[in-house]
Design a protein around this motif. Structure first.
Motif, PDB file in Angstrom:
ATOM      1  N   GLU A 106       0.804  -1.225   0.000  1.00 18.35           N
ATOM      2  CA  GLU A 106       0.000   0.000   0.000  1.00 18.35           C
ATOM      3  C   GLU A 106       0.841   1.282   0.000  1.00 18.35           C
ATOM      4  OE1 GLU A 106      -4.250   1.361   1.904  1.00 18.35           O
ATOM      5  OE2 GLU A 106      -2.879   0.173   3.149  1.00 18.35           O
ATOM      6  N   PRO A 107       1.986   1.316   0.736  1.00 17.93           N
ATOM      7  CA  PRO A 107       2.797   2.543   0.699  1.00 17.93           C
ATOM      8  C   PRO A 107       3.367   2.864  -0.684  1.00 17.93           C
ATOM      9  CG  PRO A 107       3.359   1.218   2.622  1.00 17.93           C
ATOM     10  CD  PRO A 107       2.508   0.360   1.739  1.00 17.93           C
ATOM     11  N   MET A 108       3.436   1.885  -1.567  1.00 16.27           N
ATOM     12  CA  MET A 108       3.989   2.109  -2.902  1.00 16.27           C
ATOM     13  C   MET A 108       2.950   2.626  -3.887  1.00 16.27           C
ATOM     14  SD  MET A 108       6.079  -1.447  -3.298  1.00 16.27           S
ATOM     15  CE  MET A 108       6.501  -2.369  -1.814  1.00 16.27           C
ATOM     16  N   LEU A 109       1.685   2.551  -3.508  1.00 16.11           N
ATOM     17  CA  LEU A 109       0.601   2.855  -4.428  1.00 16.11           C
ATOM     18  C   LEU A 109      -0.180   4.076  -3.969  1.00 16.11           C
ATOM     19  CD1 LEU A 109      -0.722  -0.808  -4.670  1.00 16.11           C
ATOM     20  CD2 LEU A 109       0.796   0.314  -6.308  1.00 16.11           C
ATOM     21  N   THR A 110      -0.710   4.802  -4.912  1.00 17.71           N
ATOM     22  CA  THR A 110      -1.625   5.876  -4.549  1.00 17.71           C
ATOM     23  C   THR A 110      -2.861   5.277  -3.900  1.00 17.71           C
ATOM     24  OG1 THR A 110      -0.845   7.166  -6.436  1.00 17.71           O
ATOM     25  CG2 THR A 110      -2.902   7.864  -5.414  1.00 17.71           C
ATOM     26  N   LYS A 111      -3.315   4.150  -4.458  1.00 19.57           N
ATOM     27  CA  LYS A 111      -4.397   3.361  -3.876  1.00 19.57           C
ATOM     28  C   LYS A 111      -4.241   1.929  -4.386  1.00 19.57           C
ATOM     29  CE  LYS A 111      -7.527   5.247  -7.395  1.00 19.57           C
ATOM     30  NZ  LYS A 111      -6.478   6.112  -7.973  1.00 19.57           N
ATOM     31  N   LEU A 112      -4.789   0.962  -3.653  1.00 17.29           N
ATOM     32  CA  LEU A 112      -4.625  -0.437  -4.023  1.00 17.29           C
ATOM     33  C   LEU A 112      -5.218  -0.741  -5.395  1.00 17.29           C
ATOM     34  CD1 LEU A 112      -5.340  -2.261  -0.627  1.00 17.29           C
ATOM     35  CD2 LEU A 112      -3.141  -2.053  -1.802  1.00 17.29           C
ATOM     36  N   THR A 113      -6.218   0.001  -5.784  1.00 19.35           N
ATOM     37  CA  THR A 113      -6.840  -0.244  -7.090  1.00 19.35           C
ATOM     38  C   THR A 113      -5.930   0.124  -8.257  1.00 19.35           C
ATOM     39  OG1 THR A 113      -7.925   1.907  -6.898  1.00 19.35           O
ATOM     40  CG2 THR A 113      -9.207  -0.029  -6.252  1.00 19.35           C
ATOM     41  N   ASP A 114      -4.794   0.781  -7.983  1.00 15.45           N
ATOM     42  CA  ASP A 114      -3.854   1.124  -9.052  1.00 15.45           C
ATOM     43  C   ASP A 114      -3.117  -0.104  -9.585  1.00 15.45           C
ATOM     44  OD1 ASP A 114      -4.447   3.815  -8.933  1.00 15.45           O
ATOM     45  OD2 ASP A 114      -2.726   4.332  -7.680  1.00 15.45           O
ATOM     46  N   LEU A 115      -2.974  -1.148  -8.763  1.00 14.85           N
ATOM     47  CA  LEU A 115      -2.142  -2.289  -9.162  1.00 14.85           C
ATOM     48  C   LEU A 115      -2.850  -3.122 -10.227  1.00 14.85           C
ATOM     49  CD1 LEU A 115       0.660  -3.419  -8.389  1.00 14.85           C
ATOM     50  CD2 LEU A 115      -0.538  -5.169  -7.085  1.00 14.85           C
ATOM     51  N   THR A 116      -2.180  -3.292 -11.374  1.00 16.62           N
ATOM     52  CA  THR A 116      -2.755  -4.079 -12.469  1.00 16.62           C
ATOM     53  C   THR A 116      -1.897  -5.287 -12.840  1.00 16.62           C
ATOM     54  OG1 THR A 116      -1.633  -2.748 -14.171  1.00 16.62           O
ATOM     55  CG2 THR A 116      -3.827  -2.012 -13.443  1.00 16.62           C
ATOM     56  N   TRP A 117      -0.653  -5.342 -12.348  1.00 16.32           N
ATOM     57  CA  TRP A 117       0.290  -6.410 -12.733  1.00 16.32           C
ATOM     58  C   TRP A 117       1.087  -6.839 -11.511  1.00 16.32           C
ATOM     59  CZ3 TRP A 117       5.544  -7.396 -12.814  1.00 16.32           C
ATOM     60  CH2 TRP A 117       6.014  -8.340 -13.732  1.00 16.32           C
ATOM     61  N   LEU A 118       1.085  -8.148 -11.234  1.00 17.44           N
ATOM     62  CA  LEU A 118       1.785  -8.672 -10.066  1.00 17.44           C
ATOM     63  C   LEU A 118       2.444  -9.994 -10.414  1.00 17.44           C
ATOM     64  CD1 LEU A 118       2.373  -8.433  -6.983  1.00 17.44           C
ATOM     65  CD2 LEU A 118       0.246  -9.718  -6.609  1.00 17.44           C
ATOM     66  N   ASP A 119       3.734 -10.079 -10.140  1.00 15.23           N
ATOM     67  CA  ASP A 119       4.504 -11.301 -10.397  1.00 15.23           C
ATOM     68  C   ASP A 119       4.996 -11.859  -9.066  1.00 15.23           C
ATOM     69  OD1 ASP A 119       6.209 -13.323 -11.142  1.00 15.23           O
ATOM     70  OD2 ASP A 119       7.442 -12.101 -12.485  1.00 15.23           O
ATOM     71  N   VAL A 120       4.440 -13.015  -8.671  1.00 14.06           N
ATOM     72  CA  VAL A 120       4.867 -13.685  -7.437  1.00 14.06           C
ATOM     73  C   VAL A 120       5.351 -15.095  -7.781  1.00 14.06           C
ATOM     74  CG1 VAL A 120       4.293 -13.903  -4.982  1.00 14.06           C
ATOM     75  CG2 VAL A 120       2.852 -12.513  -6.439  1.00 14.06           C
ATOM     76  N   SER A 121       5.864 -15.261  -8.981  1.00 12.10           N
ATOM     77  CA  SER A 121       6.347 -16.566  -9.413  1.00 12.10           C
ATOM     78  C   SER A 121       7.646 -16.940  -8.698  1.00 12.10           C
ATOM     79  CB  SER A 121       6.585 -16.559 -10.928  1.00 12.10           C
ATOM     80  OG  SER A 121       7.571 -15.595 -11.278  1.00 12.10           O
ATOM     81  N   PHE A 122       7.936 -18.248  -8.681  1.00  8.39           N
ATOM     82  CA  PHE A 122       9.161 -18.770  -8.079  1.00  8.39           C
ATOM     83  C   PHE A 122       9.304 -18.353  -6.615  1.00  8.39           C
ATOM     84  CE2 PHE A 122       9.883 -18.852 -12.612  1.00  8.39           C
ATOM     85  CZ  PHE A 122      10.361 -20.141 -12.788  1.00  8.39           C
TER      86      PHE A 122
END
Length: 221
Positions: A106-122
């Motif tokens: 959340e501290p990295m985003l203006t709001k959580l709805t801004d996130l459109t791409w997430l890589d949690v592989s490996f």
């Protein structure tokens, strides 16, 4: 199945030798480059997405460690007023749970709805945490090469209305009979699964399997 984006040769865990395409330069969703996604979001949101915030290969074991880590590339806070962070890379770490993901990013985003791409592989994930549902605009989610065993874990991803590209290959659940069609039946909004386009035939088979399952359950009641 028609492959539209080849998987990179990688080994699981933080010692993996290859990350695949650099998201800032060649990241693709289907056949769309990340630069195309940036332009599209810029047109729709009147802001410009910053380069992905990259925490890969940081040996992070708990998701809240992000609060004290500096990314390899990208900025925790977008530098220009008209920029927003929309993509975060957490691949090739030791993360076992995403339960605290919203608090960590959340501290990295203006709001959580801004996130459109997430890589949690490996990583070391064994479940698909409901915390992902706090990211309703997520369109690309990479979960390949983890330790997710139960096919039912994918069910809640059906609640992410904008999820179009999903990877799950390299998890134990991939060995489930009819895996691809089960995932598609439960996450029908997908357009690509495991870097392969969803075809009309895929949807027909998935729909047939879903109807058979429903009839079987009805007969058992």
């Amino acid at each position: 199945m028609t492959s539209v984006l080849g998987t990179s040769g990688v080994a699981a865990g933080p010692a993996a030798a290859a990350l695949g395409p650099d998201p800032a330069a060649t990241l693709q969703t289907g056949t769309i480059k990340f630069s195309d996604i940036q332009s599209r979001i810029a047109g729709q949101w009147k802001v410009f997405p910053a380069d992905p915030v990259d925490f890969s290969f940081k040996e992070i074991s708990h998701i809240t460690d992000l609060l004290n880590e500096e990314p390899r590339t990208g900025k925790k806070k977008a530098q220009a007023p008209e920029q927003v962070n929309t993509a975060i890379r957490l691949s090739n770490n030791l993360i076992a749970s995403l339960a605290d993901l919203p608090r960590a990013i959340e501290p990295m985003l203006t709001k959580l709805t801004d996130l459109t791409w997430l890589d949690v592989s490996f990583n070391l994930l064994t479940t698909i945490d409901a915390a992902l549902l706090h990211l309703p605009n997520l369109g690309v989610l990479y979960l390949h090469a983890n330790q997710i065993d139960a096919i039912n874990e994918v069910d809640q991803l059906g609640q992410l209305p904008h999820l179009r590209n999903l990877t799950l290959h390299g998890n134990p659940l991939e060995s489930t009979k009819g895996y691809r069609y089960i995932v598609l039946a439960r996450v029908p909004q997908l357009r690509h699964l495991d870097f392969c386009a969803i075809t009309k035939q895929d949807r027909i088979v998935a729909r047939t399997m879903l109807e058979r399952t429903r009839r079987r359950r009805h007969d058992d009641e």
